[in-house]
Design an enzyme around this catalytic site. Structure first.
Site, PDB file in Angstrom:
ATOM      1  N   ARG A 238       0.867  -1.175   0.000  1.00  9.26           N
ATOM      2  CA  ARG A 238       0.000   0.000   0.000  1.00  9.26           C
ATOM      3  C   ARG A 238       0.908   1.230   0.000  1.00  9.26           C
ATOM      4  NH1 ARG A 238      -3.394  -2.558  -1.722  1.00  9.26           N
ATOM      5  NH2 ARG A 238      -5.438  -3.096  -0.887  1.00  9.26           N
ATOM      6  N   GLU A 267      -2.901   8.029  -4.811  1.00 11.51           N
ATOM      7  CA  GLU A 267      -3.166   7.519  -6.161  1.00 11.51           C
ATOM      8  C   GLU A 267      -4.272   8.319  -6.837  1.00 11.51           C
ATOM      9  OE1 GLU A 267      -3.806   3.282  -5.791  1.00 11.51           O
ATOM     10  OE2 GLU A 267      -1.912   3.038  -4.765  1.00 11.51           O
ATOM     11  N   HIS A 285      -1.109   0.600  -9.780  1.00 12.39           N
ATOM     12  CA  HIS A 285      -1.848  -0.341  -8.915  1.00 12.39           C
ATOM     13  C   HIS A 285      -2.457  -1.481  -9.742  1.00 12.39           C
ATOM     14  CE1 HIS A 285      -3.879  -0.492  -4.723  1.00 12.39           C
ATOM     15  NE2 HIS A 285      -3.719  -1.709  -5.202  1.00 12.39           N
TER      16      HIS A 285
HETATM   17  P1  NAD Z   1      -1.083 -11.025   4.641  1.00  8.14           P
HETATM   18  O1  NAD Z   1      -1.977 -10.558   5.734  1.00  8.14           O
HETATM   19  O2  NAD Z   1      -1.134 -12.447   4.237  1.00  8.14           O
HETATM   20  O3  NAD Z   1       0.449 -10.679   4.998  1.00  8.14           O
HETATM   21  C1  NAD Z   1       0.862  -9.527   5.662  1.00  8.14           C
HETATM   22  C2  NAD Z   1       2.042  -9.892   6.566  1.00  8.14           C
HETATM   23  O4  NAD Z   1       2.555  -8.673   7.116  1.00  8.14           O
HETATM   24  C3  NAD Z   1       1.660 -10.809   7.734  1.00  8.14           C
HETATM   25  O5  NAD Z   1       2.525 -11.921   7.782  1.00  8.14           O
HETATM   26  C4  NAD Z   1       1.796  -9.906   8.955  1.00  8.14           C
HETATM   27  O6  NAD Z   1       2.213 -10.614  10.119  1.00  8.14           O
HETATM   28  C5  NAD Z   1       2.874  -8.946   8.477  1.00  8.14           C
HETATM   29  N1  NAD Z   1       2.940  -7.694   9.217  1.00  8.14           N
HETATM   30  C6  NAD Z   1       1.935  -6.974   9.780  1.00  8.14           C
HETATM   31  N2  NAD Z   1       2.418  -5.868  10.363  1.00  8.14           N
HETATM   32  C7  NAD Z   1       3.767  -5.888  10.174  1.00  8.14           C
HETATM   33  C8  NAD Z   1       4.822  -5.021  10.535  1.00  8.14           C
HETATM   34  N3  NAD Z   1       4.612  -3.903  11.232  1.00  8.14           N
HETATM   35  N4  NAD Z   1       6.073  -5.363  10.169  1.00  8.14           N
HETATM   36  C9  NAD Z   1       6.313  -6.502   9.491  1.00  8.14           C
HETATM   37  N5  NAD Z   1       5.353  -7.371   9.122  1.00  8.14           N
HETATM   38  C10 NAD Z   1       4.090  -7.052   9.447  1.00  8.14           C
HETATM   39  O7  NAD Z   1      -1.396 -10.073   3.408  1.00  8.14           O
HETATM   40  P2  NAD Z   1      -1.130 -10.360   1.857  1.00  8.14           P
HETATM   41  O8  NAD Z   1      -2.324 -10.996   1.254  1.00  8.14           O
HETATM   42  O9  NAD Z   1       0.192 -11.020   1.701  1.00  8.14           O
HETATM   43  O10 NAD Z   1      -1.050  -8.848   1.318  1.00  8.14           O
HETATM   44  C11 NAD Z   1       0.106  -8.071   1.584  1.00  8.14           C
HETATM   45  C12 NAD Z   1      -0.039  -6.633   1.135  1.00  8.14           C
HETATM   46  O11 NAD Z   1      -0.246  -6.572  -0.268  1.00  8.14           O
HETATM   47  C13 NAD Z   1      -1.215  -5.861   1.760  1.00  8.14           C
HETATM   48  O12 NAD Z   1      -0.776  -4.542   2.048  1.00  8.14           O
HETATM   49  C14 NAD Z   1      -2.219  -5.765   0.643  1.00  8.14           C
HETATM   50  O13 NAD Z   1      -3.069  -4.662   0.792  1.00  8.14           O
HETATM   51  C15 NAD Z   1      -1.276  -5.637  -0.546  1.00  8.14           C
HETATM   52  N6  NAD Z   1      -1.859  -5.977  -1.833  1.00  8.14           N
HETATM   53  C16 NAD Z   1      -1.641  -5.145  -2.898  1.00  8.14           C
HETATM   54  C17 NAD Z   1      -2.142  -5.469  -4.141  1.00  8.14           C
HETATM   55  C18 NAD Z   1      -1.898  -4.600  -5.339  1.00  8.14           C
HETATM   56  O14 NAD Z   1      -2.691  -4.623  -6.265  1.00  8.14           O
HETATM   57  N7  NAD Z   1      -0.807  -3.849  -5.380  1.00  8.14           N
HETATM   58  C19 NAD Z   1      -2.911  -6.634  -4.319  1.00  8.14           C
HETATM   59  C20 NAD Z   1      -3.096  -7.471  -3.215  1.00  8.14           C
HETATM   60  C21 NAD Z   1      -2.563  -7.136  -1.971  1.00  8.14           C
END
Ligand code: NAD
Length: 320
Positions: A238, A267, A285
């Site tokens: 994000r 964005e 994005h």
């Molecule tokens: P997820 O919940 O499976 O993984 C997130 C991980 O981050 C978890 O393991 C959690 O423990 C860890 N975490 C939380 N706070 C933390 C911190 N302060 N420091 C370190 N680690 C921390 O989520 P996901 O499905 O893997 O998605 C990850 C990211 O990707 C999210 O931000 C999501 O919004 C983003 N995303 C973006 C797109 C895009 O189109 N660009 C698409 C899908 C997801």
């Protein structure tokens, strides 16, 4: 008949699933997010809403919808557009679309890693001008094999990025608030107890944390300054997780070698100065933008709405 609003056109069978279930389905038709005023008017009387990232679901939205509303289903894995406190105060179900987009986002992360480390975008611009032939020192980049990939946030997407990094012959290190010893053994990744240790070692830092108060500007000027000056930052999580003004300065000052971003703080705008730099690659994005992922996201969101309206637990609920 239950009424469902899908705030924007989506690919795949999501809308058909809702129509086949017998709901009255309205789909936002414009090729941009629904304006707030229109959204607040269209949600009136809805039992379920299939929302996009730009649709803020808060007290105002819930009040506008009225007492029929039971579920908001986000067309995304991130749900930072949901004010969870308000949603839970009204006992509404909230859902997201995890897993079905993991591969798409992980692959796009590597598309960005290749693009920035091998200068693909710069090279494409130069090749289009037809003025540059082979040259021993033209557009030198960095190989990935043997380099260190630092994954910030080893969840679904971070984990898959780590696996692909391993396939590329990279050493993988990660930082997460939760250590995952099983993953470490299975994939051969090393845990770093603090992000600073990862930043000092990694040649590519890839960010995959959710947007939370604790992760806003996780990558700030100080932490960018801890990275090697030959290293690259990639963010497909994000926008606000990276302080974009600090990143712009770091790229101008060559504090790091380059960056690749799919997400931005405001964005579709980029931080002032970012757009003119050549040591950055940006995409709007699109990390989950494959036909496979976007279709599956729509179907999962629709099934979440159906489950709740049938009085069953949603497939992929989210909580505060
Ligand atoms: P997820 O919940 O499976 O993984 C997130 C991980 O981050 C978890 O393991 C959690 O423990 C860890 N975490 C939380 N706070 C933390 C911190 N302060 N420091 C370190 N680690 C921390 O989520 P996901 O499905 O893997 O998605 C990850 C990211 O990707 C999210 O931000 C999501 O919004 C983003 N995303 C973006 C797109 C895009 O189109 N660009 C698409 C899908 C997801």
């Amino acid at each position: 008949m239950a009424k469902v609003l899908v705030t924007r056109k989506i690919p795949g069978n999501g809308v058909k699933i809702l129509q086949d279930a017998g709901y009255e389905v309205e789909v936002g038709q414009q090729d941009s997010p629904m304006e707030r005023a229109e959204l607040l008017q269209k949600v009136v009387g809805c039992d379920g809403v299939l929302t996009q990232l730009q649709d803020k679901v808060d007290e105002e939205f819930i009040k506008a919808a009225g007492s029929n509303l039971k579920v908001v289903a986000n067309f995304a894995v991130g749900f930072d557009n949901f004010k969870m406190e308000d949603i839970q105060n009204h006992n509404l179900a909230a859902t997201n679309t995890p897993d079905v987009l993991t591969e798409a986002v992980a692959e796009h992360t590597f598309a960005l890693i290749f693009a920035i480390t091998r200068r693909v975008v710069e090279a494409d611009i130069i090749a289009h001008k037809q003025s540059q032939a082979f040259g021993p020192e033209v557009l030198l980049g960095m190989e990935l094999k043997g380099k260190t990939l630092g994954v910030l946030g080893l969840g679904r997407i971070g984990g898959r990025v780590a696996e692909i990094g391993k396939c590329m012959g990279m050493n993988v290190i990660y930082y997460d608030v939760k250590q995952n010893s099983e993953f470490e053994q299975k994939v051969g990744a090393a845990f770093k107890a603090v992000p600073e240790d990862l930043l000092k070692e990694a040649d590519v830092v890839s960010v995959h944390v959710p947007l939370l108060d604790s992760t806003k500007h996780l990558m700030n000027a100080e932490r960018l300054g801890m990275m090697k000056n030959t290293a690259y930052l990639v963010n497909t999580s994000r926008g606000p997780v990276v302080d974009e003004a600090a990143l712009t300065q770091a790229l101008k000052d060559h504090v790091i070698a380059g960056a690749a971003l799919d997400v931005f703080e405001n964005e579709p705008k980029l931080a002032p100065g970012l757009e003119s730099l050549m040591n950055i690659v940006v995409t709007p994005h699109i990390a989950s933008a494959t036909i496979e992922a976007r279709s599956a996201m729509g179907e999962l969101a629709a099934k979440n709405i159906m489950a709740v309206l049938n009085g069953e637990p949603p497939l992929t609920p989210v909580h505060k």
